[in-house]
Design a protein around this motif. Sequence first.
Motif, short mmCIF file in Angstrom:
data_model
loop_
_atom_site.label_atom_id
_atom_site.label_comp_id
_atom_site.label_asym_id
_atom_site.label_seq_id
_atom_site.Cartn_x
_atom_site.Cartn_y
_atom_site.Cartn_z
N UNK A 29 21.40 -7.24 -21.31
CA UNK A 29 21.55 -5.79 -21.26
C UNK A 29 22.70 -5.36 -20.36
N UNK A 30 22.91 -6.08 -19.27
CA UNK A 30 23.85 -5.63 -18.25
C UNK A 30 25.20 -6.36 -18.24
N UNK A 31 25.32 -7.44 -18.96
CA UNK A 31 26.55 -8.22 -18.94
C UNK A 31 26.94 -8.63 -20.35
N UNK A 32 28.24 -8.80 -20.55
CA UNK A 32 28.73 -9.30 -21.82
C UNK A 32 29.19 -10.74 -21.58
N UNK A 33 28.39 -11.68 -22.09
CA UNK A 33 28.68 -13.11 -21.89
C UNK A 33 28.33 -13.88 -23.15
N UNK A 34 28.95 -15.04 -23.28
CA UNK A 34 28.57 -15.96 -24.34
C UNK A 34 27.28 -16.66 -23.93
N UNK A 35 26.38 -16.82 -24.89
CA UNK A 35 25.09 -17.45 -24.63
C UNK A 35 25.05 -18.73 -25.48
N UNK A 36 24.90 -19.87 -24.82
CA UNK A 36 24.94 -21.14 -25.54
C UNK A 36 23.82 -22.07 -25.12
N UNK A 37 23.14 -22.61 -26.10
CA UNK A 37 22.14 -23.66 -25.87
C UNK A 37 22.80 -25.01 -26.02
N UNK A 38 22.38 -25.99 -25.24
CA UNK A 38 22.81 -27.36 -25.49
C UNK A 38 21.59 -28.19 -25.87
N UNK A 39 21.80 -29.45 -26.15
CA UNK A 39 20.73 -30.32 -26.64
C UNK A 39 19.72 -30.71 -25.56
N UNK A 40 19.97 -30.35 -24.32
CA UNK A 40 19.07 -30.72 -23.22
C UNK A 40 18.17 -29.57 -22.82
N UNK A 41 17.94 -28.61 -23.71
CA UNK A 41 17.13 -27.42 -23.42
C UNK A 41 17.68 -26.64 -22.23
N UNK A 42 18.98 -26.46 -22.25
CA UNK A 42 19.66 -25.66 -21.24
C UNK A 42 20.36 -24.50 -21.92
N UNK A 43 20.14 -23.30 -21.39
CA UNK A 43 20.81 -22.11 -21.89
C UNK A 43 21.86 -21.71 -20.88
N UNK A 44 23.11 -21.68 -21.32
CA UNK A 44 24.21 -21.34 -20.42
C UNK A 44 24.78 -19.99 -20.79
N UNK A 45 25.06 -19.19 -19.77
CA UNK A 45 25.76 -17.92 -19.95
C UNK A 45 27.16 -18.11 -19.39
N UNK A 46 28.15 -17.86 -20.26
CA UNK A 46 29.54 -18.09 -19.88
C UNK A 46 30.37 -16.83 -20.08
N UNK A 47 31.40 -16.71 -19.24
CA UNK A 47 32.37 -15.64 -19.39
C UNK A 47 33.74 -16.24 -19.16
N UNK A 48 34.62 -16.01 -20.10
CA UNK A 48 35.98 -16.56 -20.04
C UNK A 48 35.98 -18.06 -19.81
N UNK A 49 35.03 -18.76 -20.44
CA UNK A 49 34.95 -20.21 -20.37
C UNK A 49 34.26 -20.77 -19.14
N UNK A 50 33.89 -19.92 -18.19
CA UNK A 50 33.23 -20.39 -16.97
C UNK A 50 31.74 -20.10 -17.05
N UNK A 51 30.95 -21.11 -16.69
CA UNK A 51 29.50 -20.94 -16.66
C UNK A 51 29.13 -20.13 -15.42
N UNK A 52 28.36 -19.04 -15.65
CA UNK A 52 27.93 -18.19 -14.55
C UNK A 52 26.44 -18.37 -14.24
N UNK A 53 25.67 -18.79 -15.25
CA UNK A 53 24.24 -19.02 -15.04
C UNK A 53 23.76 -20.04 -16.06
N UNK A 54 22.84 -20.90 -15.63
CA UNK A 54 22.24 -21.88 -16.52
C UNK A 54 20.73 -21.85 -16.32
N UNK A 55 20.00 -21.72 -17.43
CA UNK A 55 18.55 -21.81 -17.44
C UNK A 55 18.17 -23.20 -17.92
#
Length: 85
Positions: A29-55
């Motif tokens: 809701x508050x940020x515009x970021x790319x949201x990507x899952x990887x095969x290890x059950x990790x959800x990464x939020x990236x902006x301009x190619x840099x990871x800002x948060x990983x679940x």
Amino acid sequence: MCIKPFNEIERVLNNSASAWIKLVGYINTNYIMDERWNDKDELKFKKRGKTLATFYVRDGYFLLLLIFGKQERTVFEEMKNTLTI
């Protein structure tokens, strides 16, 4: 990259699903970021190619890693003693 269906996340997280929904919803809701899952059950939020948060999704819980930039680290260092868990 794999995308996890919401019902799968809800099943894996169980009681932690409501916290997941709030945190991921807040980010979306508050940020515009790319949201990507990887095969290890990790959800990464990236902006301009840099990871800002990983679940990291685990059975019954998740971990959140926030990556601070230089400016954010300075602010955090100044206030960290006032935070509680």
